[in-house]
Design a protein around this motif. Structure first.
Motif, mmCIF file in Angstrom:
data_model
loop_
_atom_site.group_PDB
_atom_site.id
_atom_site.type_symbol
_atom_site.label_atom_id
_atom_site.label_comp_id
_atom_site.label_asym_id
_atom_site.label_seq_id
_atom_site.Cartn_x
_atom_site.Cartn_y
_atom_site.Cartn_z
ATOM 1 N N LEU A 1 0.932 -1.007 0.034
ATOM 2 C CA LEU A 1 0.031 -0.049 -0.002
ATOM 3 C C LEU A 1 0.789 1.209 0.070
ATOM 4 O O LEU A 1 0.737 2.375 -0.704
ATOM 5 C CB LEU A 1 -0.776 0.250 1.239
ATOM 6 N N ALA A 2 1.955 1.178 0.627
ATOM 7 C CA ALA A 2 2.892 2.325 0.879
ATOM 8 C C ALA A 2 3.300 2.608 -0.659
ATOM 9 O O ALA A 2 3.559 3.695 -1.269
ATOM 10 C CB ALA A 2 4.089 2.220 1.695
ATOM 11 N N GLU A 3 3.836 1.557 -1.186
ATOM 12 C CA GLU A 3 4.452 1.815 -2.708
ATOM 13 C C GLU A 3 3.313 2.277 -3.727
ATOM 14 O O GLU A 3 3.463 2.825 -4.572
ATOM 15 C CB GLU A 3 5.104 0.395 -3.128
ATOM 16 N N SER A 4 2.016 1.848 -3.229
ATOM 17 C CA SER A 4 0.932 2.342 -4.283
ATOM 18 C C SER A 4 0.615 3.769 -4.079
ATOM 19 O O SER A 4 0.156 4.384 -4.940
ATOM 20 C CB SER A 4 -0.508 1.647 -3.859
ATOM 21 N N GLY A 35 12.582 23.253 -5.407
ATOM 22 C CA GLY A 35 10.950 23.760 -5.682
ATOM 23 C C GLY A 35 10.226 23.721 -4.499
ATOM 24 O O GLY A 35 10.567 23.439 -3.485
ATOM 25 N N LYS A 36 8.939 24.280 -4.709
ATOM 26 C CA LYS A 36 7.983 24.739 -3.379
ATOM 27 C C LYS A 36 6.751 23.707 -3.593
ATOM 28 O O LYS A 36 6.170 23.399 -2.609
ATOM 29 C CB LYS A 36 7.708 26.118 -3.302
ATOM 30 N N LEU A 37 6.112 23.621 -4.913
ATOM 31 C CA LEU A 37 4.908 23.107 -4.961
ATOM 32 C C LEU A 37 5.068 21.457 -4.775
ATOM 33 O O LEU A 37 6.059 20.858 -4.863
ATOM 34 C CB LEU A 37 4.130 23.254 -6.336
ATOM 35 N N ARG A 38 3.847 20.737 -4.193
ATOM 36 C CA ARG A 38 4.064 19.512 -3.591
ATOM 37 C C ARG A 38 3.705 18.501 -4.943
ATOM 38 O O ARG A 38 2.694 18.882 -5.799
ATOM 39 C CB ARG A 38 3.139 19.284 -2.788
ATOM 40 N N LEU A 39 4.634 17.594 -5.320
ATOM 41 C CA LEU A 39 4.466 16.745 -6.226
ATOM 42 C C LEU A 39 3.154 16.013 -6.508
ATOM 43 O O LEU A 39 2.540 16.109 -7.300
ATOM 44 C CB LEU A 39 5.595 15.758 -6.412
ATOM 45 N N PRO A 73 7.933 9.532 -7.018
ATOM 46 C CA PRO A 73 8.100 10.243 -5.921
ATOM 47 C C PRO A 73 8.623 9.401 -4.807
ATOM 48 O O PRO A 73 8.568 8.085 -4.853
ATOM 49 C CB PRO A 73 6.586 10.104 -5.497
ATOM 50 N N GLU A 74 9.441 10.156 -3.684
ATOM 51 C CA GLU A 74 10.214 9.579 -2.823
ATOM 52 C C GLU A 74 9.547 9.721 -1.495
ATOM 53 O O GLU A 74 9.748 8.908 -0.625
ATOM 54 C CB GLU A 74 11.722 9.965 -2.844
ATOM 55 N N GLY A 75 8.440 10.517 -1.566
ATOM 56 C CA GLY A 75 7.866 10.736 -0.100
ATOM 57 C C GLY A 75 6.611 11.525 -0.439
ATOM 58 O O GLY A 75 6.745 12.084 -1.602
#
Length: 325
Positions: A145-148, A265-269, A299-301
């Motif tokens: 689920l975390a990888e999803s 950057g500032k905006l969240r991916l 994404p990494e986080g």
């Protein structure tokens, strides 16, 4: 009597060949539209009730939470969490995902969202919005689920935003074009007002916070100068949803470059850049991090940030040439 089409009806029609998916996505969208109608009602009464101002705490981003941030987050969490097909919810306001003990067969979807983008503008009555993205949970053999939750933007099954302004407009895509719905307060429903929207190939506007120009990497300032000196007009609201919505309708380019203070950057991916990039591409535009396609970033986080440049094909191709000449 004029025929109307609601969001749920529209999704079901788009997925006629995949009726189960269409019904499930429609049900999810029903939860989302319910929450955004609650948010819209609270915003509309903001000057009459005690919802202006700071909540008195900071969110995980280190940003001052507004009272409406908290209300919007709770509305979305409660409404979407009640949908049995949701496996996890990820919000800008929460440090960790909220997960539900549902089987893979039942809890198929992950929804990430910015509950109230631009909330710092609430006190001065400037447009704000809600941004969301939907991913399908990976089969057990392919990931946890975390990888999803940390899938690239190319894997989105739906994305959209709601802009709260003179009218309240929802724009969404499931990969079958971009469509807009306007909230009709007389019946309490979002009804179809624009179908298969296309971003103009070239536009008259550029949108960027030029106060940061002195801290941009090489190439950005020259590109913006070229826009300014070739007849483009500057339009910058400082509310991402509002700036993007204008770019979608009118064309041009919106830029949030890296700076010395925020080189990443500032905006969240996950819940800002990815859903808007998905919409832009579906409408014929382009979206870049300055070093590649936004939707291809792994994404990494959940709160990962990124530079974000998005707009019409003409302006974005010129941007790429200015950066890599």
């Amino acid at each position: 009597m004029a025929k109307i089409t609601t969001v749920q009806q529209h999704i079901a029609k788009q997925h006629e060949e995949f009726s189960e998916e269409g019904v499930t996505l429609g049900w999810l969208m029903g939860g989302l539209t319910l929450a955004t109608k609650m948010i819209e009602a609270k915003i509309r009464s903001a000057g009459l009730t005690d919802v202006y101002g700071a909540f008195g705490a900071e969110n995980v981003q280190g940003e001052q939470q507004q009272k409406l941030d908290v209300y919007a987050n709770e509305a979305l969490m409660d409404s979407l969490g009640a949908r049995g097909s949701v496996a996890a919810l990820v919000s800008e306001e929460d440090e960790a995902p909220v997960t539900f003990d549902r089987t893979i067969e039942k809890g198929k979807y992950i929804i990430v969202f910015d509950p109230l983008d631009g909330s710092s503008n609430i006190d001065v009555n400037v447009n704000v919005g809600t941004i969301f993205s939907v991913h399908q949970r990976l089969p057990a053999a392919e990931g946890t689920l975390a990888e999803s939750i940390l899938q690239p933007g190319t894997k989105q099954v739906a994305a959209g935003y709601v802009v709260y302004g003179p009218s309240t407009v929802l724009v969404y895509t499931t990969g079958h074009g971009v469509h807009a719905f306007t909230l009709d307060p007389t019946i309490g429903a979002f009804v179809l007002t624009a179908e298969h929207m296309k971003m103009p190939d070239k536009g008259p506007y550029y949108s960027v916070n030029e106060a940061n120009a002195g801290t941009w990497p090489e190439g950005y300032e020259a590109y913006v100068t070229s826009l300014r000196t070739t007849g483009y007009s500057s339009r910058y609201i400082g509310s991402l949803v509002a700036d993007f919505h204008r770019t979608l309708l009118k064309g041009g380019v919106f830029l949030y470059p890296p700076t010395k203070k925020q080189p990443g950057g500032k905006l969240r991916l996950l819940y800002e850049a990815n859903p808007l990039a998905f919409i832009a591409e579906q409408a014929g535009g382009l979206a870049s991090s300055g070093s590649g396609r936004i939707l291809e970033i792994k994404p990494e986080g959940i709160h990962q940030r990124t530079p974000f440049m998005v707009g019409s094909k003409s302006e974005m191709e010129a941007f790429q040439k200015a950066l890599y000449k």
